[in-house]
Design a protein around this motif. Structure first.
Motif, mmCIF file in Angstrom:
data_model
loop_
_atom_site.group_PDB
_atom_site.id
_atom_site.type_symbol
_atom_site.label_atom_id
_atom_site.label_comp_id
_atom_site.label_asym_id
_atom_site.label_seq_id
_atom_site.Cartn_x
_atom_site.Cartn_y
_atom_site.Cartn_z
ATOM 1 N N THR A 124 0.840 -1.204 0.000
ATOM 2 C CA THR A 124 0.000 0.000 0.000
ATOM 3 C C THR A 124 0.870 1.247 0.000
ATOM 4 O OG1 THR A 124 -0.079 0.376 2.400
ATOM 5 C CG2 THR A 124 -1.675 -1.200 1.482
ATOM 6 N N PRO A 125 0.266 2.407 -0.299
ATOM 7 C CA PRO A 125 0.979 3.674 -0.115
ATOM 8 C C PRO A 125 1.319 3.879 1.354
ATOM 9 C CG PRO A 125 -0.987 3.977 -1.461
ATOM 10 C CD PRO A 125 -1.072 2.597 -0.889
ATOM 11 N N CYS A 126 2.236 4.791 1.626
ATOM 12 C CA CYS A 126 2.636 5.047 3.023
ATOM 13 C C CYS A 126 1.864 6.234 3.589
ATOM 14 C CB CYS A 126 4.138 5.262 3.136
ATOM 15 S SG CYS A 126 4.743 6.682 2.239
ATOM 16 N N TYR A 127 0.600 6.352 3.221
ATOM 17 C CA TYR A 127 -0.281 7.394 3.763
ATOM 18 C C TYR A 127 -1.342 6.672 4.576
ATOM 19 C CZ TYR A 127 -3.565 11.344 3.778
ATOM 20 O OH TYR A 127 -4.417 12.345 4.153
ATOM 21 N N ASP A 128 -1.447 7.021 5.851
ATOM 22 C CA ASP A 128 -2.287 6.261 6.772
ATOM 23 C C ASP A 128 -3.720 6.090 6.280
ATOM 24 O OD1 ASP A 128 -0.014 6.310 8.254
ATOM 25 O OD2 ASP A 128 -0.767 7.580 9.857
ATOM 26 N N MET A 129 -4.300 7.161 5.715
ATOM 27 C CA MET A 129 -5.701 7.082 5.284
ATOM 28 C C MET A 129 -5.889 5.978 4.244
ATOM 29 S SD MET A 129 -6.770 9.477 7.159
ATOM 30 C CE MET A 129 -6.187 10.973 7.958
ATOM 31 N N LEU A 130 -4.979 5.918 3.280
ATOM 32 C CA LEU A 130 -5.080 4.915 2.220
ATOM 33 C C LEU A 130 -4.740 3.526 2.747
ATOM 34 C CD1 LEU A 130 -3.382 6.909 -0.683
ATOM 35 C CD2 LEU A 130 -5.805 6.738 -0.146
ATOM 36 N N SER A 131 -3.736 3.455 3.591
ATOM 37 C CA SER A 131 -3.289 2.174 4.121
ATOM 38 C C SER A 131 -4.356 1.534 5.008
ATOM 39 C CB SER A 131 -1.989 2.369 4.900
ATOM 40 O OG SER A 131 -1.505 1.151 5.411
ATOM 41 N N VAL A 132 -4.955 2.321 5.884
ATOM 42 C CA VAL A 132 -5.996 1.801 6.779
ATOM 43 C C VAL A 132 -7.231 1.395 5.976
ATOM 44 C CG1 VAL A 132 -7.612 2.428 8.614
ATOM 45 C CG2 VAL A 132 -5.190 2.984 8.850
ATOM 46 N N THR A 133 -7.583 2.191 4.963
ATOM 47 C CA THR A 133 -8.715 1.849 4.105
ATOM 48 C C THR A 133 -8.488 0.495 3.435
ATOM 49 O OG1 THR A 133 -9.252 4.173 3.669
ATOM 50 C CG2 THR A 133 -10.061 2.562 2.087
ATOM 51 N N ALA A 134 -7.263 0.282 2.923
ATOM 52 C CA ALA A 134 -6.939 -0.983 2.261
ATOM 53 C C ALA A 134 -7.052 -2.152 3.230
ATOM 54 C CB ALA A 134 -5.542 -0.917 1.668
ATOM 55 N N LYS A 135 -6.616 -1.964 4.479
ATOM 56 C CA LYS A 135 -6.725 -3.044 5.473
ATOM 57 C C LYS A 135 -8.180 -3.369 5.763
ATOM 58 C CE LYS A 135 -2.412 -2.230 8.090
ATOM 59 N NZ LYS A 135 -1.979 -0.888 7.633
ATOM 60 N N ALA A 136 -9.007 -2.342 5.917
ATOM 61 C CA ALA A 136 -10.438 -2.576 6.166
ATOM 62 C C ALA A 136 -11.063 -3.315 4.988
ATOM 63 C CB ALA A 136 -11.150 -1.265 6.415
ATOM 64 N N ALA A 137 -10.688 -2.917 3.778
ATOM 65 C CA ALA A 137 -11.225 -3.569 2.570
ATOM 66 C C ALA A 137 -10.743 -5.011 2.457
ATOM 67 C CB ALA A 137 -10.840 -2.782 1.330
ATOM 68 N N ALA A 138 -9.620 -5.322 3.085
ATOM 69 C CA ALA A 138 -9.086 -6.691 3.072
ATOM 70 C C ALA A 138 -9.725 -7.577 4.134
ATOM 71 C CB ALA A 138 -7.587 -6.670 3.276
ATOM 72 N N GLY A 139 -10.532 -6.977 5.024
ATOM 73 C CA GLY A 139 -11.263 -7.779 5.992
ATOM 74 C C GLY A 139 -10.819 -7.654 7.430
ATOM 75 N N CYS A 140 -9.899 -6.729 7.746
ATOM 76 C CA CYS A 140 -9.488 -6.563 9.141
ATOM 77 C C CYS A 140 -10.686 -6.093 9.974
ATOM 78 C CB CYS A 140 -8.372 -5.529 9.259
ATOM 79 S SG CYS A 140 -6.789 -6.062 8.577
ATOM 80 N N GLN A 141 -10.991 -6.825 11.043
ATOM 81 C CA GLN A 141 -12.067 -6.397 11.925
ATOM 82 C C GLN A 141 -11.587 -5.363 12.943
ATOM 83 O OE1 GLN A 141 -10.954 -9.690 11.738
ATOM 84 N NE2 GLN A 141 -12.678 -11.108 11.958
ATOM 85 N N LEU A 142 -10.287 -5.346 13.171
ATOM 86 C CA LEU A 142 -9.709 -4.488 14.213
ATOM 87 C C LEU A 142 -8.395 -3.933 13.698
ATOM 88 C CD1 LEU A 142 -9.600 -3.514 17.213
ATOM 89 C CD2 LEU A 142 -8.468 -5.668 17.752
ATOM 90 N N ILE A 143 -8.219 -2.604 13.803
ATOM 91 C CA ILE A 143 -6.963 -1.967 13.365
ATOM 92 C C ILE A 143 -6.428 -1.123 14.517
ATOM 93 C CG2 ILE A 143 -5.870 -0.408 11.699
ATOM 94 C CD1 ILE A 143 -8.022 -1.234 9.682
ATOM 95 N N VAL A 144 -5.171 -1.376 14.856
ATOM 96 C CA VAL A 144 -4.525 -0.676 15.967
ATOM 97 C C VAL A 144 -3.521 0.298 15.411
ATOM 98 C CG1 VAL A 144 -3.158 -0.943 18.074
ATOM 99 C CG2 VAL A 144 -4.830 -2.692 17.456
#
Length: 300
Positions: A280-300
């Motif tokens: 992913t890009p190294c921009y938190d907004m994009l990176s966190v969005t990608a994790k949520a889209a991948a199915g992460c139920q919890l992001i720390v």
């Protein structure tokens, strides 16, 4: 190591039970946000895409939107479009239904006679779906069903000494229980990619890690830019980080000590349990969005 979650039609487990009000195009984002803000149990996010995109970009947009809808924390989805965009609702909704198997409703602002009518209709749809969602009951689930996303934010000179190693221990515990831990931001692996490659479960995974880092460096160089001019960020430098390599060596600690099972494409759901990386890009907004889209139920 158990938790109580909501079992979804595809077998995944959510730790939340939201109804997602999703704009399928940027033109509908304000309407979706308006609906979600007025309903307890509904959530939304700002989608700026869905029109004026190349075919490749549109596919990425659809992948992310479908991934967000498929996230186990979502019970069902109200899709709001405009009516003249390239992310056509009649093409998009079948893709969404096939992937999620969840309740899905749809409407187009132009067909409803404008934003006010569309928001009113979407609100009624969402109210009915929220009532349906409220009938779901939590059940005891094993920690092996958790996908934990881990994200660096505002790193300083202590991040690689304290917070990231702590999250590395958490990652190790989740993996030991049969679960999945995920971190991303490819540019923030530069200078430490060889250490991650050594931990790869297979030579193919090792090569993909190295290839993705090479590609991201070359991608910026191709447009006359140098990644080391944008990383570390000004806030990182203010906190005492001096080089990208120093930042990367701290960042990878959040992955703990277990083997790297796969290197995922952006927003792609993991196919293996254990520690996984994502490009992913190294921009938190994009990176966190990608994790949520991948199915992460919890992001720390």
């Amino acid at each position: 190591m158990k938790f109580y979650g909501f079992r979804r039609p595809d077998g995944t487990v959510g730790i939340r039970n939201h109804v997602l009000i999703m704009a399928t195009v940027g033109c509908a984002a304000e309407t979706a946000d308006l609906v979600a803000k007025n309903l307890y149990g509904a959530v939304s996010f700002i989608n700026q895409n869905g029109c004026g995109e190349s075919e490749k970009n549109l596919q990425r947009t659809r992948d992310v939107l479908i991934g967000m809808a498929a996230n186990p924390n979502v019970y069902g989805v109200i899709c709001i479009g405009l009516g003249c965009e390239i992310n056509r609702m009649d093409e998009f909704i079948p893709m969404l239904r096939v992937r999620t198997g969840k309740p899905v409703e749809q409407l187009l602002i132009q067909e409803e006679g404008g934003t006010i009518n569309a928001a009113a209709k979407a609100t009624k749809m969402a109210q009915r779906m929220i009532i349906e969602a409220s009938r779901c009951r939590r059940e005891e689930c094993d920690l092996s069903e958790l996908i934990l996303g881990i994200e660096c934010g505002g790193s300083d000179a202590t991040s690689g000494l304290a917070s990231n190693p702590v999250m590395g221990l958490v990652s190790d515990a989740v993996v030991a229980a049969g679960g999945t831990a995920m971190f991303s931001e490819t540019v923030e692996m530069i200078g430490a990619e060889h250490l991650l490659a050594k931990r790869a479960a297979t030579p193919e995974v090792a090569e993909k890690i190295l290839e993705r880092v090479r590609f991201r460096e070359a991608e910026q160089a191709a447009v006359g830019d140098d990644v080391r001019k944008t990383q570390p960020s000004p806030g990182n430098r203010d906190g005492g980080i001096t080089t990208l390599e120093e930042k990367s060596l701290g960042c990878i600690h959040k992955g703990g000590h277990t083997p790297v099972m796969e290197m995922l494409d952006c927003a792609a759901p993991p196919t293996k349990k254990g520690l996984v990386l994502m490009d992913t890009p190294c921009y938190d907004m994009l990176s966190v969005t990608a994790k949520a889209a991948a199915g992460c139920q919890l992001i720390v």
